[in-house]
Motif scaffolding. Structure first.
Motif, PDB file in Angstrom:
ATOM      1  N   ALA A 121       0.814  -1.216   0.000  1.00 55.27           N
ATOM      2  CA  ALA A 121       0.000   0.000   0.000  1.00 55.27           C
ATOM      3  C   ALA A 121       0.841   1.256   0.000  1.00 55.27           C
ATOM      4  CB  ALA A 121      -0.931   0.008   1.213  1.00 55.27           C
ATOM      5  N   GLY A 122       2.153   1.124   0.276  1.00 59.85           N
ATOM      6  CA  GLY A 122       3.027   2.291   0.304  1.00 59.85           C
ATOM      7  C   GLY A 122       2.921   3.091   1.577  1.00 59.85           C
ATOM      8  N   SER A 123       2.324   2.539   2.627  1.00 61.18           N
ATOM      9  CA  SER A 123       2.128   3.289   3.862  1.00 61.18           C
ATOM     10  C   SER A 123       3.329   3.221   4.790  1.00 61.18           C
ATOM     11  CB  SER A 123       0.894   2.772   4.600  1.00 61.18           C
ATOM     12  OG  SER A 123       1.065   1.415   4.971  1.00 61.18           O
ATOM     13  N   ALA A 180       8.271  -2.034  -4.634  1.00 54.52           N
ATOM     14  CA  ALA A 180       8.013  -0.649  -4.237  1.00 54.52           C
ATOM     15  C   ALA A 180       8.782   0.255  -5.193  1.00 54.52           C
ATOM     16  CB  ALA A 180       8.429  -0.391  -2.788  1.00 54.52           C
ATOM     17  N   ARG A 187       6.966   8.455  -3.342  1.00 49.32           N
ATOM     18  CA  ARG A 187       6.561   7.048  -3.300  1.00 49.32           C
ATOM     19  C   ARG A 187       5.276   6.843  -4.095  1.00 49.32           C
ATOM     20  NH1 ARG A 187       7.165   2.991   0.615  1.00 49.32           N
ATOM     21  NH2 ARG A 187       6.328   1.047  -0.234  1.00 49.32           N
ATOM     22  N   THR A 189       1.957   4.491  -5.171  1.00 48.16           N
ATOM     23  CA  THR A 189       1.035   3.492  -4.655  1.00 48.16           C
ATOM     24  C   THR A 189       0.111   3.059  -5.786  1.00 48.16           C
ATOM     25  OG1 THR A 189      -0.687   5.063  -3.985  1.00 48.16           O
ATOM     26  CG2 THR A 189       1.105   4.672  -2.419  1.00 48.16           C
ATOM     27  N   SER A 192      -1.584   6.105  -7.210  1.00 52.50           N
ATOM     28  CA  SER A 192      -0.783   7.214  -7.726  1.00 52.50           C
ATOM     29  C   SER A 192      -1.130   7.494  -9.180  1.00 52.50           C
ATOM     30  CB  SER A 192       0.712   6.909  -7.599  1.00 52.50           C
ATOM     31  OG  SER A 192       1.086   6.792  -6.244  1.00 52.50           O
ATOM     32  N   ALA A 260       4.528   6.753   1.492  1.00 50.61           N
ATOM     33  CA  ALA A 260       3.706   7.694   0.735  1.00 50.61           C
ATOM     34  C   ALA A 260       3.154   8.744   1.693  1.00 50.61           C
ATOM     35  CB  ALA A 260       2.571   6.961   0.028  1.00 50.61           C
ATOM     36  N   VAL A 263      -2.081   8.056   2.238  1.00 54.21           N
ATOM     37  CA  VAL A 263      -2.674   6.806   1.765  1.00 54.21           C
ATOM     38  C   VAL A 263      -4.105   6.747   2.273  1.00 54.21           C
ATOM     39  CG1 VAL A 263      -2.570   4.302   1.789  1.00 54.21           C
ATOM     40  CG2 VAL A 263      -0.461   5.620   1.741  1.00 54.21           C
TER      41      VAL A 263
END
Length: 277
Positions: A121-123, A180, A187, A189, A192, A260, A263
């Motif tokens: 999730a890029g968190s 990633a 970043r 996700t 994005s 990111a 999110v």
């Protein structure tokens, strides 16, 4: 020559002195002779002195007022600055609370795979091996060109990296096994967006400037080989050969990608007791 010699030998002061003597002899110079003239001169001096005195008095009276207004303005600036600092601190606290709640939501939805869910999730920030891809405009970008196959979208400068070029690069890295990805520290996700605004490339509405450094975490050698042999890797190679766009691909042992900045976690749950038609 005699005129020039006369001017050089006799300064203008002599002429002024002669004129003053003539006015004195005629009674035109010096102080006024009559009583009326003397009274007029005295009245003029008194008025001039009065104006100067009144101006000095007003300046003395208004000085404390100006100083007080200045102090009040400084106090107001200090108060507003303090209020802004408090609001900024509250924003930081709320952002930290939102991040904590987001992490909790990801753990609840991911279970034992919460770490993997956070990475995908890029968190969360990640680091590990991968590839570093630098994409830059051609050296002669901005000079324009003729016969550009990409001009159908309205772009005439063939040496500029476009948003759709970066879209293909990112999609190719995802397809090649990247876990990633970031572009210039931004970043990416699943939500994005890579778009264009004029000649600028926007990633999640944030403008980026070339060169574009793409970091992709994954199995470095395998990721590099798969990307270069993919359709998107061949597309990037064609841009380099045909338009002079500069690229550099290398593997790295440890890449660090930030989390990111935002999110949004969206979940959908079925409504119990109701079927679908």
């Amino acid at each position: 020559m005699s005129l020039l010699t006369n001017v050089m030998d006799h300064s203008l002061d002599d002429g002024y002195a002669e004129a003053a003597e003539r006015r004195k002899a005629a009674g035109e110079g010096g102080l006024p002779k009559t009583l009326r003239a003397k009274l007029g001169l005295a009245v003029g001096l008194v008025l001039a002195a009065l104006v100067v005195t009144v101006g000095a008095a007003q300046a003395r009276v208004s000085a404390p007022v100006v100083a007080k207004e200045r102090e009040e303005l400084i106090d107001r600036i200090d108060q507003e600055t303090e209020a802004a600092d408090k609001l900024e601190s509250r924003v930081d606290a709320l952002r930290a609370d939102v991040d904590a709640r987001r992490q909790e939501a990801l753990r609840d939805s991911g279970g034992d795979r919460s770490r993997l869910v956070g990475v995908l999730a890029g968190s969360v920030a990640v680091h590990g091996p991968g590839v570093r891809l630098v994409v830059d405009d051609a050296k002669d970008a901005g000079t324009g060109g003729n016969g550009d196959p990409r001009s159908a979208s309205g772009f005439s400068d063939t040496g500029r990296v476009r948003d759709r070029d970066m879209q293909r690069v990112v999609n190719g890295l995802w397809e090649s096994g990247a876990e990633a990805i970031s572009i210039n520290g931004q970043r990416l996700t699943a939500l994005s967006a890579i778009r264009a605004a004029g000649d600028a490339i926007l990633v999640d509405n944030k403008p980026l400037v070339p060169p574009y450094t793409v970091l992709a975490v994954g199995d470095g050698p395998s990721l590099s080989e798969r990307f270069q042999n993919s359709a998107d890797g061949l597309y990037l190679h064609a841009l380099q050969e045909n338009y002079g766009i500069r690229t550099a691909l290398s593997t790295a042992d440890d890449l660090r990608l930030p989390a990111a900045p935002s999110v949004i976690v969206r979940t959908a749950q079925p409504i119990s007791g109701k079927g679908t038609s």
